[in-house]
Scaffold this motif. Sequence first.
Motif, mmCIF file in Angstrom:
data_model
loop_
_atom_site.group_PDB
_atom_site.id
_atom_site.type_symbol
_atom_site.label_atom_id
_atom_site.label_comp_id
_atom_site.label_asym_id
_atom_site.label_seq_id
_atom_site.Cartn_x
_atom_site.Cartn_y
_atom_site.Cartn_z
ATOM 1 N N PRO A 12 1.234 -1.367 -0.126
ATOM 2 C CA PRO A 12 0.048 -0.064 0.047
ATOM 3 C C PRO A 12 1.020 0.914 -0.197
ATOM 4 C CG PRO A 12 0.301 -1.027 2.308
ATOM 5 C CD PRO A 12 0.694 -1.387 1.339
ATOM 6 N N VAL A 13 0.369 2.803 -1.183
ATOM 7 C CA VAL A 13 1.099 3.567 -1.231
ATOM 8 C C VAL A 13 0.341 4.283 0.195
ATOM 9 C CG1 VAL A 13 1.496 5.975 -2.431
ATOM 10 C CG2 VAL A 13 1.638 2.832 -3.113
ATOM 11 N N GLN A 46 9.481 7.797 0.521
ATOM 12 C CA GLN A 46 9.644 7.330 -0.480
ATOM 13 C C GLN A 46 8.004 7.676 -1.629
ATOM 14 O OE1 GLN A 46 9.864 2.922 -0.272
ATOM 15 N NE2 GLN A 46 12.121 2.793 0.047
ATOM 16 N N MET A 47 7.017 7.282 -1.194
ATOM 17 C CA MET A 47 5.758 8.197 -2.227
ATOM 18 C C MET A 47 4.886 7.665 -1.483
ATOM 19 S SD MET A 47 4.414 5.577 -5.201
ATOM 20 C CE MET A 47 5.615 5.774 -6.154
ATOM 21 N N VAL A 48 4.425 8.882 -1.418
ATOM 22 C CA VAL A 48 2.500 8.861 -1.251
ATOM 23 C C VAL A 48 1.940 9.335 -2.482
ATOM 24 C CG1 VAL A 48 2.742 11.353 -0.818
ATOM 25 C CG2 VAL A 48 1.466 10.589 0.679
#
Length: 87
Positions: A12-13, A46-48
């Motif tokens: 999951p992001v 990292q990522m959202v």
Amino acid sequence: MTATLEQPTTLPVPDYPGSNLIWGAGREFSGDPVALLLRLMHDYPQMVRMRFGPFYVYATSDADLTKEVLVTRNRNFKRSDNIRTIL
């Protein structure tokens, strides 16, 4: 830690929690985009995923992951023309 997309993943992001019910992160971004992006980089290394109105945007802070998305595997990722209207 370096993120890669060698294997397809279903991890999951995280969603950006500071979203307005209607505008998402759009108002915050329009007020001070640099502050928002710096906060994202700090809080989500990292990522959202953020919402801009009815659209979702994924922001990456990891240089290797960004290169992989934009250069190495760019044909695997869809970029919507609608985001240009919002930003």
